[in-house]
Scaffold this active site. Sequence first.
Site, PDB file in Angstrom:
ATOM      1  N   TYR A 146       5.083   9.119   5.475  1.00  0.00           N
ATOM      2  CA  TYR A 146       4.142   8.164   4.889  1.00  0.00           C
ATOM      3  C   TYR A 146       4.750   6.753   4.865  1.00  0.00           C
ATOM      4  O   TYR A 146       4.057   5.759   5.083  1.00  0.00           O
ATOM      5  CB  TYR A 146       3.732   8.609   3.476  1.00  0.00           C
ATOM      6  CG  TYR A 146       2.891   7.587   2.747  1.00  0.00           C
ATOM      7  CD1 TYR A 146       1.669   7.148   3.267  1.00  0.00           C
ATOM      8  CD2 TYR A 146       3.317   7.039   1.532  1.00  0.00           C
ATOM      9  CE1 TYR A 146       0.905   6.201   2.605  1.00  0.00           C
ATOM     10  CE2 TYR A 146       2.550   6.094   0.862  1.00  0.00           C
ATOM     11  CZ  TYR A 146       1.344   5.676   1.405  1.00  0.00           C
ATOM     12  OH  TYR A 146       0.603   4.729   0.747  1.00  0.00           O
ATOM     13  N   ARG A 153       1.703   0.214   9.883  1.00  0.00           N
ATOM     14  CA  ARG A 153       0.426  -0.380   9.455  1.00  0.00           C
ATOM     15  C   ARG A 153       0.626  -1.845   9.077  1.00  0.00           C
ATOM     16  O   ARG A 153      -0.117  -2.718   9.548  1.00  0.00           O
ATOM     17  CB  ARG A 153      -0.138   0.404   8.269  1.00  0.00           C
ATOM     18  CG  ARG A 153      -1.354  -0.275   7.636  1.00  0.00           C
ATOM     19  CD  ARG A 153      -2.068   0.600   6.613  1.00  0.00           C
ATOM     20  NE  ARG A 153      -1.250   1.036   5.487  1.00  0.00           N
ATOM     21  CZ  ARG A 153      -1.711   1.764   4.470  1.00  0.00           C
ATOM     22  NH1 ARG A 153      -2.976   2.147   4.441  1.00  0.00           N
ATOM     23  NH2 ARG A 153      -0.916   2.125   3.484  1.00  0.00           N
ATOM     24  N   TYR A 208       3.840  -2.677  -4.813  1.00  0.00           N
ATOM     25  CA  TYR A 208       4.704  -1.567  -5.218  1.00  0.00           C
ATOM     26  C   TYR A 208       6.160  -1.922  -4.915  1.00  0.00           C
ATOM     27  O   TYR A 208       6.458  -2.493  -3.854  1.00  0.00           O
ATOM     28  CB  TYR A 208       4.365  -0.288  -4.431  1.00  0.00           C
ATOM     29  CG  TYR A 208       3.183   0.523  -4.926  1.00  0.00           C
ATOM     30  CD1 TYR A 208       2.547   0.274  -6.142  1.00  0.00           C
ATOM     31  CD2 TYR A 208       2.708   1.586  -4.157  1.00  0.00           C
ATOM     32  CE1 TYR A 208       1.460   1.052  -6.555  1.00  0.00           C
ATOM     33  CE2 TYR A 208       1.630   2.374  -4.561  1.00  0.00           C
ATOM     34  CZ  TYR A 208       1.014   2.095  -5.764  1.00  0.00           C
ATOM     35  OH  TYR A 208      -0.049   2.865  -6.162  1.00  0.00           O
ATOM     36  N   ARG A 221      -7.641  -1.595  -4.235  1.00  0.00           N
ATOM     37  CA  ARG A 221      -8.156  -0.441  -4.992  1.00  0.00           C
ATOM     38  C   ARG A 221      -9.630  -0.166  -4.714  1.00  0.00           C
ATOM     39  O   ARG A 221     -10.089   0.962  -4.909  1.00  0.00           O
ATOM     40  CB  ARG A 221      -7.942  -0.668  -6.492  1.00  0.00           C
ATOM     41  CG  ARG A 221      -6.475  -0.792  -6.884  1.00  0.00           C
ATOM     42  CD  ARG A 221      -5.672   0.446  -6.518  1.00  0.00           C
ATOM     43  NE  ARG A 221      -4.257   0.295  -6.873  1.00  0.00           N
ATOM     44  CZ  ARG A 221      -3.330   1.201  -6.602  1.00  0.00           C
ATOM     45  NH1 ARG A 221      -3.647   2.314  -5.951  1.00  0.00           N
ATOM     46  NH2 ARG A 221      -2.080   0.989  -6.950  1.00  0.00           N
ATOM     47  N   GLU A 327      -6.171  13.569  -5.393  1.00  0.00           N
ATOM     48  CA  GLU A 327      -6.547  12.179  -5.142  1.00  0.00           C
ATOM     49  C   GLU A 327      -8.065  12.162  -4.953  1.00  0.00           C
ATOM     50  O   GLU A 327      -8.623  13.068  -4.333  1.00  0.00           O
ATOM     51  CB  GLU A 327      -5.826  11.668  -3.886  1.00  0.00           C
ATOM     52  CG  GLU A 327      -6.112  10.208  -3.560  1.00  0.00           C
ATOM     53  CD  GLU A 327      -5.248   9.675  -2.405  1.00  0.00           C
ATOM     54  OE1 GLU A 327      -4.016   9.857  -2.434  1.00  0.00           O
ATOM     55  OE2 GLU A 327      -5.824   9.086  -1.476  1.00  0.00           O
TER      56      GLU A 327
END
Length: 342
Positions: A146, A153, A208, A221, A327
């Site tokens: 990830y 990305r 983060y 979000r 999730e």
Amino acid sequence: MLQLHYLTAEALARTALHSPQTLLGAACFGRSAGARGRTFEVPLAPVQTEPLPGEALVCEAWSASGPMLQGRAGRMQWRGNAEVLFAVVQVHEADFAASAAPLQAASQAAYAALFEGLDALGHTHLLRVWNHVPDINGFEADMERYRAFNIGRQDAFLRHGRTVQGASVPAASALGAAAGAPLLVYALAAPRSAQAIENPRQLSAYHYPQDYGPRSPTFSRASLMQFGGQRLLTISGTASIVGHRTLHVGDVEEQTRETLRNIDAVLQQARIHGAVGMTLADLHYKVYVRHAEDWPSIRAELQRAAGTQMHAIALQADVCRADLLVEVEAVGLQQAAEEAAA
Ligand code: 3EB
């Protein structure tokens, strides 16, 4: 008019047969989804993530009013009208086997294909992205896959002139897929930017700290977009995270309740930005469950919050932090006030 339906594979096949002109694109979940895809003209994302046992709704279909165009641009398959476009990109890591970090390279290539294709079509802005990363909690070159995906990305965003924080970052979900499956990215894009929405209970993911990887994840979000007489709210994959920390490790019911508090907080922000009156009962949900046996208790919590009539697809999938058990993402579509009054 944009619409979202969760349906069975058979119902999607009937729609594709009888009214293909209104279909924008679809995602189907499970091992057999890929085989079905070949019978469709519209882009179909074959997601190698299994539906939970007994769940019949295994396809997510987006439709819109025409006239629509479709095509292929490099690795990107697309279909869209003047307002919105559905795009699918699949990249095989084997194509990057010579790289020191094949998944990172494949992730960058997937987003490069998306951005190049979207720029050429004038649908420059990503509104909402779904990422399915094979073996997401596995490792590549001493790094969690990830995290490697996040590097690729973000590199692609920067190389293609996109910002990686703030009001134009797209909403997203990032989940696992079967090991050995291609990296799959599908998305909604538009000629205009959506309004990104953050959650005051959570640190923005693009801020983060390094504990979660050398590059922060690039997603907001939620995103809110107005199309003519309609509003589209897409809420990103949401989990039991407050600030930047996972809460309730090992307790799936508490994780579900925390997730719902986060979705509710995002919804409250969305109402401030114009999604007037939208409630938990108005949303379509996609639920990613790490352990299939947890689904009944997760579903009970969701129904308590959203009502027993809730529209939902439930999938077994690995979530991108190993300590997250569930999730949840959501979509709300509503008529804008001017239109409703007319
Ligand atoms: C989180 O809040 C949970 O990397 O695109 C959720 C939604 C998550 C999207 C992504 C990751 C992503 O950090 C994980």
